[in-house]
Design an enzyme around this catalytic site. Structure first.
Site, short mmCIF file in Angstrom:
data_model
loop_
_atom_site.label_atom_id
_atom_site.label_comp_id
_atom_site.label_asym_id
_atom_site.label_seq_id
_atom_site.Cartn_x
_atom_site.Cartn_y
_atom_site.Cartn_z
N HIS A 1 -86.52 7.64 -24.01
CA HIS A 1 -84.74 7.23 -24.96
C HIS A 1 -84.18 8.71 -25.20
O HIS A 1 -82.83 8.97 -24.60
CB HIS A 1 -84.67 6.70 -26.22
CG HIS A 1 -84.59 5.10 -25.57
ND1 HIS A 1 -85.71 3.91 -25.32
CD2 HIS A 1 -83.93 4.26 -25.47
CE1 HIS A 1 -84.87 3.84 -25.82
NE2 HIS A 1 -84.57 3.03 -25.16
N GLY A 2 -85.25 9.47 -25.16
CA GLY A 2 -84.25 11.14 -25.55
C GLY A 2 -85.64 12.28 -25.80
O GLY A 2 -86.67 12.10 -26.38
#
Length: 407
Positions: A258-259
């Site tokens: 996700h990041g």
């Protein structure tokens, strides 16, 4: 891969090369700066941190490419001879920004032999406008509250009720933002003759974190299940230590996907902890009131979104502390009353649309209430009304991109 599939050693070499290439590109563009920054902090090397522009949708088309190669290796799909078909699959424009992560085994045949019809186009247009309404009318409205409260938290403690309202607003925002986008993708797909799988199934009615991930971002959770969890042994392992190991790898990987921030890694770890506990203690079989299970699931989900939304772990810790009055903060705020009063209709609509109420009512009365079918003629008018309201909101509003665009 298709030609040398029977030669296992050579096929595994191709798997290694293709996965290393795709994941290597993802690492360079998405994670290299994060890794260098953390190495620099630990060793104080004064390294030059690269600032590389992130290609739109790289996390999604990377996973689509990997799934195609692995499925060819596993003989789930034949190797495609036409590179344009693979190009269309990987770069299909409705999906390329924020998914869903479709599989070639389901899309390949549609690329070659799909049927267009006005029925599909009309259903797709209505589905697209439904998603647009979710994004513009609900997600964008509550995003103002979430952004305001999280920004206030960076400047000092916020009251307990306001902290909870901000976290709930973000919980609503991210669902209607992402599910709205998925509706728009499914609608666009139908307009072009493609049937794209559902990506959400009312996740906020879940009674456990495990169930939540069966209902939220279905294409991503199923990807990790099929290409990482099951190859590791899944839940069918000979001891619970291996089960915990498999869950840990999957959920930390989900957070990393996700990041490139510690907040996402800790968010993945939070999901791992509670899913592992649910697996070990057979949570679904425990005789606990379903309402209590539902409250438990929403509570953990809400805390997880605070991590997800925060800029760093320090800000996340401060925000959670405010939610429980641990920073000497007040309980009530006039902002809370003002936000609730001004957005009451939005909050009520969000709660109703987060549950399959309309779907069940429609199914219940469609064949039983005389004249109900006449309302079918009203439906297109209502959809057009939503469309024009959305356009007016977009004209007078500010730029507000999809949250998952940055992933």
């Amino acid at each position: 891969m298709g030609k040398f599939r029977e030669k296992k050693l050579l096929a595994k070499f191709f798997i290694f090369v293709t996965c290393a290439y795709n994941l290597g590109m993802l690492f360079v563009f998405k994670y290299l700066g994060f890794v260098v920054k953390n190495i620099d902090k630990v060793g104080n090397y004064k390294l030059s941190i690269p600032n590389i522009a992130l290609p739109i949708g790289i996390s999604y088309f990377t996973f689509k490419a990997i799934s195609y190669v692995v499925d060819v290796y596993k003989n789930k799909v034949e190797a495609e001879k036409n590179p344009l078909n693979i190009g269309l699959y990987i770069a299909f424009f409705p999906e390329v920004i924020s998914g869903p992560i479709s599989r070639y085994v389901k899309v390949g045949e549609q690329i070659k032999n799909r049927e267009h019809s006005w029925q599909k186009f009309s259903v797709g247009a209505c589905r697209f406008i439904t998603g647009l309404g979710k994004k513009v009318l609900i997600s964008n409205s509550v995003s103002i509250i979430a952004d305001k409260v999280f920004t206030m938290n960076t400047n000092g403690p916020v009251p307990v009720t306001l902290a909870w309202l901000g976290s709930i607003a973000y919980t609503i925002q991210i669902f209607f933002d992402f599910s709205g986008y998925s509706d728009m993708v499914i609608g666009l797909g139908l307009m072009f003759g493609f049937k794209i799988d559902e990506n959400f199934n009312y996740p906020y009615i879940s009674k456990s974190i495990t169930e939540f991930w069966r209902r939220w971002h279905i294409s991503l959770s199923s990807w990790f299940r099929d290409y990482i969890y099951i190859p590791l042994g899944g839940s069918r392992v000979d001891n619970k230590d291996k089960l915990i190991r498999n869950l840990f790898i999957v959920w930390v990987s989900t957070g990393v996907w996700h990041g490139a921030e510690w907040t996402f890694i800790m968010w993945g770890f939070l999901n791992f902890v509670f899913i592992a506990l649910e697996k070990v203690f057979s949570f679904d079989d425990l005789k606990i009131n379903p309402v209590i299970k539902h409250i438990y699931a929403l509570f953990i989900i809400n805390l997880g979104w605070v991590l997800f939304r925060s800029e760093n772990l320090i800000q996340a810790g401060k925000y959670v502390a405010c939610m429980f009055g641990l920073r000497g903060n007040a309980f009530w705020s006039n902002y809370t009353f003002m936000f609730v009063k001004e957005n009451a209709v939005i909050f009520i609509a969000a709660v109703i649309l987060s549950m399959p109420i309309a779907k069940k009512v429609n199914k219940l009365v469609y064949d039983k209430v005389p004249g109900y079918k006449i309302l079918n003629g009203v439906y297109p008018i209502a959809v057009l009304g939503v469309f024009f309201v959305c356009i007016s909101y977009l004209i007078k509003g500010t730029y507000n991109p999809f949250i998952y665009l940055k992933f």
